[in-house]
Write a protein that holds these residues in place. Structure first.
Motif, PDB file in Angstrom:
ATOM      1  N   ARG A 153       3.881   1.109 -12.142  1.00 38.50           N
ATOM      2  CA  ARG A 153       4.213   0.597 -10.809  1.00 38.50           C
ATOM      3  C   ARG A 153       3.913  -0.890 -10.714  1.00 38.50           C
ATOM      4  N   ASP A 154       4.802  -1.614 -10.070  1.00 41.73           N
ATOM      5  CA  ASP A 154       4.547  -3.002  -9.696  1.00 41.73           C
ATOM      6  C   ASP A 154       3.865  -2.963  -8.332  1.00 41.73           C
ATOM      7  N   PRO A 155       2.568  -3.345  -8.237  1.00 42.49           N
ATOM      8  CA  PRO A 155       1.852  -3.205  -6.953  1.00 42.49           C
ATOM      9  C   PRO A 155       2.431  -4.065  -5.838  1.00 42.49           C
ATOM     10  N   THR A 156       3.276  -5.031  -6.194  1.00 41.81           N
ATOM     11  CA  THR A 156       3.893  -5.851  -5.136  1.00 41.81           C
ATOM     12  C   THR A 156       5.172  -5.218  -4.610  1.00 41.81           C
ATOM     13  N   LYS A 157       5.554  -4.055  -5.161  1.00 38.91           N
ATOM     14  CA  LYS A 157       6.764  -3.366  -4.718  1.00 38.91           C
ATOM     15  C   LYS A 157       6.386  -2.130  -3.906  1.00 38.91           C
ATOM     16  N   SER A 158       7.363  -1.617  -3.190  1.00 39.25           N
ATOM     17  CA  SER A 158       7.125  -0.502  -2.290  1.00 39.25           C
ATOM     18  C   SER A 158       7.060   0.822  -3.035  1.00 39.25           C
ATOM     19  N   PHE A 159       6.704   1.882  -2.290  1.00 42.34           N
ATOM     20  CA  PHE A 159       6.682   3.234  -2.839  1.00 42.34           C
ATOM     21  C   PHE A 159       8.065   3.639  -3.338  1.00 42.34           C
ATOM     22  N   PHE A 160       9.112   3.288  -2.591  1.00 38.15           N
ATOM     23  CA  PHE A 160      10.452   3.706  -2.966  1.00 38.15           C
ATOM     24  C   PHE A 160      10.938   2.990  -4.222  1.00 38.15           C
ATOM     25  N   ASN A 161      10.427   1.802  -4.499  1.00 33.45           N
ATOM     26  CA  ASN A 161      10.731   1.128  -5.762  1.00 33.45           C
ATOM     27  C   ASN A 161      10.158   1.924  -6.931  1.00 33.45           C
ATOM     28  N   LYS A 216      -0.866   3.534  -9.799  1.00 31.63           N
ATOM     29  CA  LYS A 216      -0.600   2.930 -11.102  1.00 31.63           C
ATOM     30  C   LYS A 216       0.792   3.249 -11.637  1.00 31.63           C
ATOM     31  N   GLY A 217       1.340   4.430 -11.285  1.00 28.31           N
ATOM     32  CA  GLY A 217       2.650   4.765 -11.823  1.00 28.31           C
ATOM     33  C   GLY A 217       3.103   6.139 -11.388  1.00 28.31           C
ATOM     34  N   ILE A 218       4.199   6.613 -12.034  1.00 25.76           N
ATOM     35  CA  ILE A 218       4.808   7.876 -11.664  1.00 25.76           C
ATOM     36  C   ILE A 218       5.276   8.595 -12.933  1.00 25.76           C
ATOM     37  N   GLY A 219       5.308   9.909 -12.887  1.00 28.89           N
ATOM     38  CA  GLY A 219       5.771  10.704 -14.019  1.00 28.89           C
ATOM     39  C   GLY A 219       6.082  12.114 -13.575  1.00 28.89           C
ATOM     40  N   LEU A 245       0.826  -1.202   0.000  1.00 31.74           N
ATOM     41  CA  LEU A 245       0.000   0.000   0.000  1.00 31.74           C
ATOM     42  C   LEU A 245       0.861   1.253   0.000  1.00 31.74           C
ATOM     43  N   LEU A 246       0.417   2.279  -0.710  1.00 34.07           N
ATOM     44  CA  LEU A 246       1.062   3.573  -0.603  1.00 34.07           C
ATOM     45  C   LEU A 246       0.756   4.164   0.768  1.00 34.07           C
ATOM     46  N   TYR A 247       1.564   5.123   1.182  1.00 34.92           N
ATOM     47  CA  TYR A 247       1.502   5.585   2.569  1.00 34.92           C
ATOM     48  C   TYR A 247       0.179   6.254   2.912  1.00 34.92           C
ATOM     49  N   SER A 287      -7.878   8.146  -4.186  1.00 41.52           N
ATOM     50  CA  SER A 287      -7.072   7.759  -5.350  1.00 41.52           C
ATOM     51  C   SER A 287      -5.590   7.696  -5.009  1.00 41.52           C
ATOM     52  N   ASP A 288      -5.212   8.098  -3.785  1.00 39.62           N
ATOM     53  CA  ASP A 288      -3.845   7.968  -3.279  1.00 39.62           C
ATOM     54  C   ASP A 288      -2.811   8.636  -4.190  1.00 39.62           C
ATOM     55  N   ARG A 289      -3.119   9.845  -4.638  1.00 41.23           N
ATOM     56  CA  ARG A 289      -2.140  10.614  -5.413  1.00 41.23           C
ATOM     57  C   ARG A 289      -1.088  11.205  -4.479  1.00 41.23           C
ATOM     58  N   PHE A 290       0.093  11.438  -5.017  1.00 42.53           N
ATOM     59  CA  PHE A 290       1.171  12.019  -4.234  1.00 42.53           C
ATOM     60  C   PHE A 290       2.056  12.869  -5.137  1.00 42.53           C
ATOM     61  N   THR A 291       2.841  13.727  -4.523  1.00 39.62           N
ATOM     62  CA  THR A 291       3.869  14.502  -5.217  1.00 39.62           C
ATOM     63  C   THR A 291       5.173  14.353  -4.462  1.00 39.62           C
ATOM     64  N   ILE A 292       6.271  14.329  -5.217  1.00 32.94           N
ATOM     65  CA  ILE A 292       7.587  14.281  -4.586  1.00 32.94           C
ATOM     66  C   ILE A 292       8.567  15.016  -5.488  1.00 32.94           C
ATOM     67  N   ALA A 293       9.242  15.970  -4.913  1.00 34.98           N
ATOM     68  CA  ALA A 293      10.199  16.782  -5.658  1.00 34.98           C
ATOM     69  C   ALA A 293      11.436  16.984  -4.808  1.00 34.98           C
ATOM     70  N   GLY A 294      12.608  17.173  -5.515  1.00 35.16           N
ATOM     71  CA  GLY A 294      13.816  17.358  -4.744  1.00 35.16           C
ATOM     72  C   GLY A 294      14.994  17.790  -5.575  1.00 35.16           C
ATOM     73  N   LYS A 295      16.098  18.025  -4.876  1.00 35.03           N
ATOM     74  CA  LYS A 295      17.332  18.491  -5.514  1.00 35.03           C
ATOM     75  C   LYS A 295      18.512  17.826  -4.833  1.00 35.03           C
TER      76      LYS A 295
END
Length: 894
Positions: free
Chosen positions: A797-805, A742-745, A607-609, A697-705
């Protein structure tokens, strides 16, 4: 001169009294001479006497030297008398009933030196036979008597010697015997020896001596003993629950009244009783009729008693000595019998020593005392008796348990309890949780809620709670709990708990699981604050052992933190549980996370966080979570890697705002996470991460430098997995992603300089020169001054893998498109084609060498041939070289 009518009246009265005197004289003469024969002919008894005097007017009778017998001793329908009476005095004897109704009735009877055997008549069916008893009297006095009473079956019921008795309003029938009351009366005075009483086929009661002085009755050496042994008792009476044997040195009581199924007495005292109770496994039949018995005791005392209760197998279940009980104003009746405590009382006190109780464990108590106001239990030990019973067991000792009670009373047939305080001192040992869950629903019908406990204190204790071989240890445990309120849960039963305030401190706290041992040097827990010093969670097994023990992939943690602080408010006891922490801080943590890809993949969905937080059942909200000055290491290995790859984050600082389970009303659900740290001990990394726990829908954002990364710093992670090393510098890496289950972009940008890649042999880890040179043809060694961002898209996304994957997949896709500049898969195909081309060149050269040798042979033949002209020879030579080099050109090698 008297009037005529007066004279006539006086003459009439004189004649009347004269007739009475004559009749009285005649009756006395008749009684002396004819009464024995009359009684013999018209009653069931034979009576003889030395002298007899009857007053016809008063019904008083005085007789001496009486002998009485039944005419037919076998007739069980009438009361039987056999024996002698030295002197008999009867007041108000019913002569008419004796003559015409064949019954003997009198108000008072006095017997001097009676020696009688009395056989009670067979009980009659009151519905069919409403005849009165053949003998009845209200008051009786017996002097120096010997009385034996038998049932109609000739079984001895009652016996007494040297009896001196005075009873008022006495009733004696076998009906009262069946109700456990052989006699009923109002007032009494009694003295006797060698008393015997057998109420049924099970018990006999013997008393050495009984005396009365000024209303005080004393009973010496009472013995209650079974007639049959315990084995025969169980066979003969399979529905009876217990068999009792008892001896009491002395019983004192006064003012006994037995009337209308009511026993009343005051100041009952039992000295040195010794009571033994045998229990059986029998299930008694339910009593259909309500209890029709009342007991009123002014005061009841049990002094220096010895009590033992045995199990059906003969082993001890309960043992106690020096038991003392004092109860004032006891009431027991039909109404109280339905209450939780079937007795009503004004006050009581109870104490005992060397108390032992045994079920699936043995409990021993040195001293015990209890009253409606307080209790004191000392020197307690509990030892498990059965191993593997599945029940909760304790192996512990306690120095003292003391409590004071504000209120202990029965209201509307329910116990109303208000406890002022409870002190538990020096408890040491282990509590092992049971594996068997009770299927019985708790019944609290006899308790009036709420039950209040104002203050509970636990001092200087060392406890271990072991559940499923996972012990929880507390050393130097001290705790206080204030204002506990217990209420019954309306839906599924059980108890709900409300606590106003509490505080717990302990040192060397430890919790051991299958893989870890968690320790805390000092732990403090309160209603509004939690503090942990020197927290550590260390693996109990090596990495190799861990890999062999897990069926699917799992992380192995090695954690420690100098201090953890939680401030806020929470409730984990009542039905309305919640957690609201204003601040959670973790200082100087060091976390190592290891994962091996050798075990099988875990097929469960990860599950996502945001969704994971929503699965928390209770309302939870943490205003701010801070992780300060910490270290995070992540290591991962695969079956093909040579040792684990490693990512290191030092100077790790994280701030999380509004961490929540989306269940606390009025609180925001957006979670914002900011991370600042040093990546691989060389580069600054900052991350902004956010999601909304209420978003289904468990949407998220992640940004960094990430700034100034020496490529060699990545080698610790990429070498074991990709067999690749890199040199140069990644000056800046920017990412800005959005994702869902479902995925990331998003966008990705990297600025780098002097980047070179070396391909290593997977086994020897030596550099492959040719292949490395080919790959570096396609690698952009310098990104330029202002590199453009690339778009990361269609990363599934592979649903059997973690968020960090999933997050790493987004980074990986960005690296493919910016660092190398071409599709990696395409580059690999090109390299493979180049390898094939080189192989084709080698093949062509070898073929050419073979052709040259063949041509040399042909030239030799041509030179030596005289048949050819000189003009033809050069032409033939030219054809030979054409044969050698006139092969089809390979488009791949061209």
């Amino acid at each position: 001169m008297k009037k005529p009518w007066v004279r006539k009246l006086l003459i009439g009265l004189g004649i009347f009294f004269g007739l009475i005197l004559i009749a009285n004289l005649a009756i006395n003469i008749w009684l002396k001479t004819q009464l024995p024969d009359y009684i013999k002919k018209n009653t069931d008894y034979q009576i003889s006497y030395k002298s007899l005097g009857v007053d016809l007017g008063t019904g008083n009778i005085f007789a001496t030297g009486i002998t009485v017998n039944n005419k037919n001793p076998q007739n069980v329908n009438v009361m039987g008398f056999q024996g002698t009476i030295d002197t008999l005095k009867v007041s108000r004897f019913g002569i008419y009933d004796a003559v015409f109704n064949k019954t003997i009735s009198t108000s008072d009877i006095y017997l001097a030196k009676p020696n009688l055997n009395i056989v009670l008549a067979k009980p009659k069916d009151k519905k069919k036979d409403k005849k009165t008893n053949p003998v009845s009297f209200e008051n009786i006095r017996i002097n120096n008597g010997t009385i034996q009473v038998f049932k109609h079956t000739k079984q001895k019921l009652l016996g007494v010697n040297d009896l001196d008795l005075m009873v008022e309003n006495l009733q004696l029938t076998e009906d009262t015997v069946e109700n456990k009351l052989p006699v009923t009366f109002d007032h009494y005075s009694i003295k006797g020896k060698d008393i015997f009483f057998q109420p049924d086929e099970i018990y006999t009661l013997k008393v050495q001596k009984i005396t009365t002085a000024n209303g005080q009755v004393s009973v010496n050496n009472l013995h209650l003993a079974p007639i049959i042994d315990f084995d025969n008792f169980k066979k003969t009476y399979p529905k009876k629950k217990q068999l009792i044997t008892a001896s009491i040195q002395k019983i004192d009581f006064r003012d006994v009244v037995l009337k209308d199924n009511t026993v009343s007495l005051t100041n009952a005292s039992f000295q040195n009783p010794n009571i033994l109770i045998y229990t059986t496994d029998a299930i008694p039949d339910k009593v259909k009729k309500p209890l029709n018995f009342e007991l009123n005791l002014g005061n009841f005392k049990l002094n220096n008693a010895l009590i033992q209760v045995n199990k059906p197998d003969g082993n001890k279940m309960l043992f106690a000595k020096d038991v003392n009980l004092n109860i004032k104003n006891i009431e027991f009746n039909k109404e109280t019998s339905a209450e939780m405590i079937p007795l009503r009382y004004k006050d009581f006190s109870f104490s005992g020593k060397d108390i032992q109780f045994s079920n699936h464990q043995d409990m021993n108590i040195g001293t015990f005392s209890l009253s409606p106001k307080k209790g004191d239990i000392r020197n307690i030990s509990v030892i498990p008796k059965q191993v593997g019973s599945g029940k909760t067991t304790m192996n512990l000792t306690a120095n003292q348990i003391v409590f004071n009670i504000n209120k202990w009373e029965i209201v509307d047939k329910k116990l109303n309890l208000d406890v002022k305080d409870v002190l538990v001192n020096q408890v040491n040992g282990t509590v092992t949780a049971g594996t068997i869950k009770s299927t019985k629903k708790s019944n609290f019908n006899g308790i009036q809620f709420p039950v209040l406990v104002r203050n509970v204190t636990l001092k200087n204790s060392n406890l271990t709670y072991d559940s499923k071989n996972q012990p929880l240890q507390f050393q130097n445990l001290n705790a206080t709990i204030k204002d506990i309120e217990l209420t019954e849960k309306p839906k599924n039963g059980g108890l709900a708990v409300k606590v106003k305030d509490y505080n717990l401190t302990t040192r060397n706290f430890a919790y051991r699981t299958k893989f870890y041992n968690m320790t805390v040097a000092a732990l403090s827990v309160g209603k509004n604050k939690i503090k942990l010093d020197q927290f550590a969670m260390k693996p109990l097994v090596s990495r190799a052992q861990f890999i062999r023990m897990i069926p699917v992939e799992s992380d192995l943690y090695d954690l420690k933190a100098n201090q953890v602080n939680v401030v806020g408010e929470w409730d984990f006891f009542s039905d309305n549980q919640f957690l609201h922490a204003t601040n959670v801080s973790v200082l100087s943590a060091n976390a190592n996370i290891f994962r091996s890809k050798i075990p099988a993949d875990d097929p469960k969905e990860k599950l996502l966080y945001s969704r994971l937080l929503r699965t928390i059942k209770l309302p939870m909200f943490i205003d701010q979570l801070q992780l300060k000055n910490s270290v995070l290491e992540y290591e991962e290995d695969t079956p093909k890697s040579s040792g684990p790859g490693k990512l290191t984050f030092t100077n790790f600082n994280m701030n999380v705002k509004n961490l929540n389970s989306a269940k606390m009303k009025g609180k925001p659900t957006q979670v914002d996470i900011k991370i600042n740290c040093t990546f691989m001990e060389t580069s600054l990394l900052s991350v902004n991460w956010g999601f909304n726990t209420a978003d289904q829908s468990d949407r998220f954002t992640i940004a960094g430098k990430l700034n100034n990364i020496p490529a060699v710093a990545l080698n610790a992670f990429v070498v074991p997995y990709m067999s690749v090393t890199a040199t140069g510098t990644i000056q800046e890496m920017l990412f800005n992603f959005k994702g869902n289950p479902k995925g990331i972009g998003g966008t990705f940008n990297i600025k780098h300089k002097d980047l070179k890649v070396s391909i290593l042999d997977k086994d020897s880890k030596k550099k492959k020169g040719v292949l490395s040179a080919v790959v570096n043809i396609f690698v952009k060694s310098d990104s330029g001054k202002f590199p453009e961002s690339v778009v990361v898209e269609d990363v599934e996304r592979d649903p059997t893998k973690s968020f960090f994957n999933l997050f790493w997949k987004g980074i990986e896709d960005g690296l493919k498109k910016t660092l190398i500049g071409i599709d990696v898969d395409k580059t690999k195909k090109t390299v493979e084609k180049t390898k094939e081309a080189v192989r084709d060149v080698k093949t062509t050269v070898n073929e050419a060498k073979a052709s040259v040798k063949e041509a040399e042979k042909d030239i030799s033949k041509a030179v030596s041939s005289d048949q050819k002209s000189p003009a033809e020879k050069p032409k033939e030579k030219k054809g030979i070289f054409r044969k050698v080099f006139n092969k089809k050109e390979n488009p791949e090698t061209k």
